[in-house]
Enzyme design. Sequence first.
Site, short mmCIF file in Angstrom:
data_model
loop_
_atom_site.label_atom_id
_atom_site.label_comp_id
_atom_site.label_asym_id
_atom_site.label_seq_id
_atom_site.Cartn_x
_atom_site.Cartn_y
_atom_site.Cartn_z
N ILE A 1 5.44 -5.50 7.82
CA ILE A 1 5.18 -4.43 8.76
C ILE A 1 4.94 -3.10 8.04
CG2 ILE A 1 6.58 -5.36 10.67
CD1 ILE A 1 8.90 -3.56 9.74
N ASN A 2 4.28 -2.19 8.73
CA ASN A 2 4.23 -0.81 8.25
C ASN A 2 5.58 -0.16 8.58
OD1 ASN A 2 3.28 1.75 7.37
ND2 ASN A 2 1.21 1.17 7.96
N THR A 3 5.72 1.12 8.30
CA THR A 3 7.01 1.78 8.50
C THR A 3 7.36 1.97 9.98
OG1 THR A 3 5.86 3.88 8.31
CG2 THR A 3 6.92 3.05 6.33
N SER B 1 0.82 -1.21 0.00
CA SER B 1 0.00 0.00 0.00
C SER B 1 0.86 1.26 0.00
CB SER B 1 -0.90 -0.01 1.24
OG SER B 1 -1.67 1.17 1.29
N ASN C 1 9.12 8.77 4.80
CA ASN C 1 8.01 9.42 4.11
C ASN C 1 6.96 9.87 5.11
OD1 ASN C 1 5.12 8.12 3.79
ND2 ASN C 1 6.56 6.41 3.95
N CYS D 1 -0.68 3.55 10.30
CA CYS D 1 -0.03 4.64 9.58
C CYS D 1 0.49 5.68 10.56
CB CYS D 1 -0.98 5.32 8.59
SG CYS D 1 -0.16 6.68 7.75
N ASN E 1 -5.52 -0.53 7.72
CA ASN E 1 -4.27 0.18 8.03
C ASN E 1 -4.45 0.88 9.36
OD1 ASN E 1 -2.02 1.74 8.20
ND2 ASN E 1 -2.43 2.98 6.39
N GLY F 1 8.91 -5.15 4.01
CA GLY F 1 9.89 -4.30 4.68
C GLY F 1 11.23 -4.51 3.99
N GLY F 2 11.53 -3.65 3.03
CA GLY F 2 12.84 -3.68 2.39
C GLY F 2 13.05 -4.77 1.36
#
Lengths: 254, 304
Positions: free
Chosen positions: B192-194, B21, B69, B131, B128, B244-245
């Site tokens: 994972i999210n950021t 996303s 971001n 965020c 989500n 993640g990456g």
Amino acid sequence: MAYQAKAKILKNSCVGGNYFKMEISCPRVSKSALSGQFVNLKISDRFIPLLRRPISIHNVRGSKIELLYEVVGKGTELLSRKKAGEELDLIGPLGNSFSYVAKRTPILVAGGMGVAPLVFLADKLKKQKPLVLVGAKTKKQILCVKEFEKIGCAVKTATDDGSVGFKGRVTDMLKNLLSTIDYRQLTLYACGPKPMLKAVSVIAKIKNIPAQVSLEEHMACGIGACLGCVVNTKKGMKRVCKEGLVFDSGEIIW
Amino acid sequence: MANLTVNIGKLKLKNPVMVASGTFGYAEEFKDFIDLKKLGAIVTKTITLKPRKGNPGPRTCETPAGMLNSIGLENPGIEGFIAEKLPILKKIGVPAIISIASEGEAGEFVELSRRLDKIKEVSAIELNISCPNIRDKSRLISQDAQATYELVRSVRKVTQKTLITKLSPNVTSIVEIAKAAQAGGSDALSLINTLTGMSIDVRRRRPKIASIVAGLSGPAIKPVAVRMCWEVYKAVDLPIIGMGGIMNTEDALEFLIAGASAVSVGTGNFINPKASVEIIAGLKNYMTKNRINDIKNIVGSLKT
Ligand SMILES: Cc1cc2nc3c(=O)[nH]c(=O)nc-3n(C[C@H](O)[C@H](O)[C@H](O)COP(=O)(O)OP(=O)(O)OC[C@H]3O[C@@H](n4cnc5c(N)ncnc54)[C@H](O)[C@@H]3O)c2cc1C
Ligand SMILES: Cc1cc2nc3c(=O)[nH]c(=O)nc-3n(C[C@H](O)[C@H](O)[C@H](O)COP(=O)(O)O)c2cc1C
Ligand code: FES
């Protein structure tokens, strides 16, 4: 249509100070490239630097694309060390383009590195004999005067310190110029730092001259996917990399 | 023939590679670079009930092997999404997973899910709840097990679609939150999210991102993400979508071996728009070379 392609480096050399000119061969991209567009370069196969670096298309000659860039950090530093014969992974051509306005005399206004895309534009507009105003902090940062002259443009320069040309801002030079000539049949094109573009758009509004400005924002993807590069406009948020780089100056909410 | 199909809840994917996303727009942005039909699934940029303008710029900056971001969930709102973006996804024909979030009220998730539940082309809903880039950062739903449980449960009541809960790594125990999402009725987990982070321009002594704190992604966070997938895999019996990456096949394999049933390419799309389809081909190759006939045999195959 944009492509992800391998470009071959034909030439990469210093043109004075921290400025470099690179020539690459990439027929698929050069064929469809329009003035005002840019390419997004993958500089390293490693993860530092990670993101691509956006660079304007400086000119196109056949299958050759020219780039003019300033070394400002690690990405552009690595780019400057690349040798002829090496390959570069590139995405392009990206963004919209300048539009040509018939029957109006073009004035091109460049600030600093903003000259880069305007050489390609001047080349496209050469029949209309554009006038080019180039501004920078000091003489050493005034670029491309010879290129513009070779194309057949008249060139005027401005420097903040007066080391060459008009002493002061390029937008002040523009203002002075417009007070001495009939400006009803002009059209403006500008590329440079945001405050300069804002000043151009104020002048354009007062004098009622159509103006196209080429914006720059920090970019993560360059292809419209991340929404990192947006600018606020009268028609809502727009992606500089996709709906831009070129906008009508009146559209931007500065 | 290597079998790459995987199941995420009721959803059957032809391969385990999807796009994360917020890193793939609404897919059309990538049509020049890849055959979109090859993707296992497409997860859209998170949408909210009302349109959002997002955060002021600069919104992104680079960090060592990563990026920060703070987009602030800019999106056209559910009406705009249905009118402008959904038809494009429908045409592509790949399972579309719609990511949703709320600007404040948890009830917004319920309302959005109710709306999406009626749309045939919506293959699954991703919640989500993680965020980091909306105004009230003091606490994310995914930082509170009880809130996670209650939210998932209330959404579960209004939709039969596959529900994926996307968790934040910014927690003390990811397992505790994963268990809460499972108890609430989630069919799968996105991990994972950021990670929240910050970067400073020392010359100007100013933050490099206008909103100061932002979300870190890219290769820099991969070890954290793999670790979290592995911990959750051991403790919770739900399919995991690992991310993640991820830049290449080897990265994707790390996640699968750690226990993820599928993977998502995020920041990697920016650097190499072909990364996702190259990984699909790479996984096939790996399976052929190692005589693995079903990708499910790789999932959670870590030797300890
Ligand atoms: C559409 C577009 C066209 C461009 N065209 C040219 C050009 O023709 N010639 C040229 O010399 N430069 C151009 N630039 C600027 C160029 O992209 C940056 O100078 C370059 O990315 C810096 O990379 P770096 O690794 O050397 O510097 P970094 O170490 O990353 O940063 C050095 C400085 O550059 C700024 N910067 C970093 N990334 C970007 C970015 N993506 N966009 C804008 N500023 C950035 C940073 O804020 C910092 O001040 C263009 C930028 C854009 C967005
Ligand atoms: C520019 C950008 C925008 C993102 N927007 C969203 C979003 O809208 N919704 C969401 O759930 N995750 C969002 N993410 C997080 C990614 O989906 C992903 O979880 C995270 O970046 C880790 O994966 P990666 O390292 O491969 O990017 C975004 C990430 C980036 C880099
Ligand atoms: S740089 Fe990603 S949308 Fe413009």
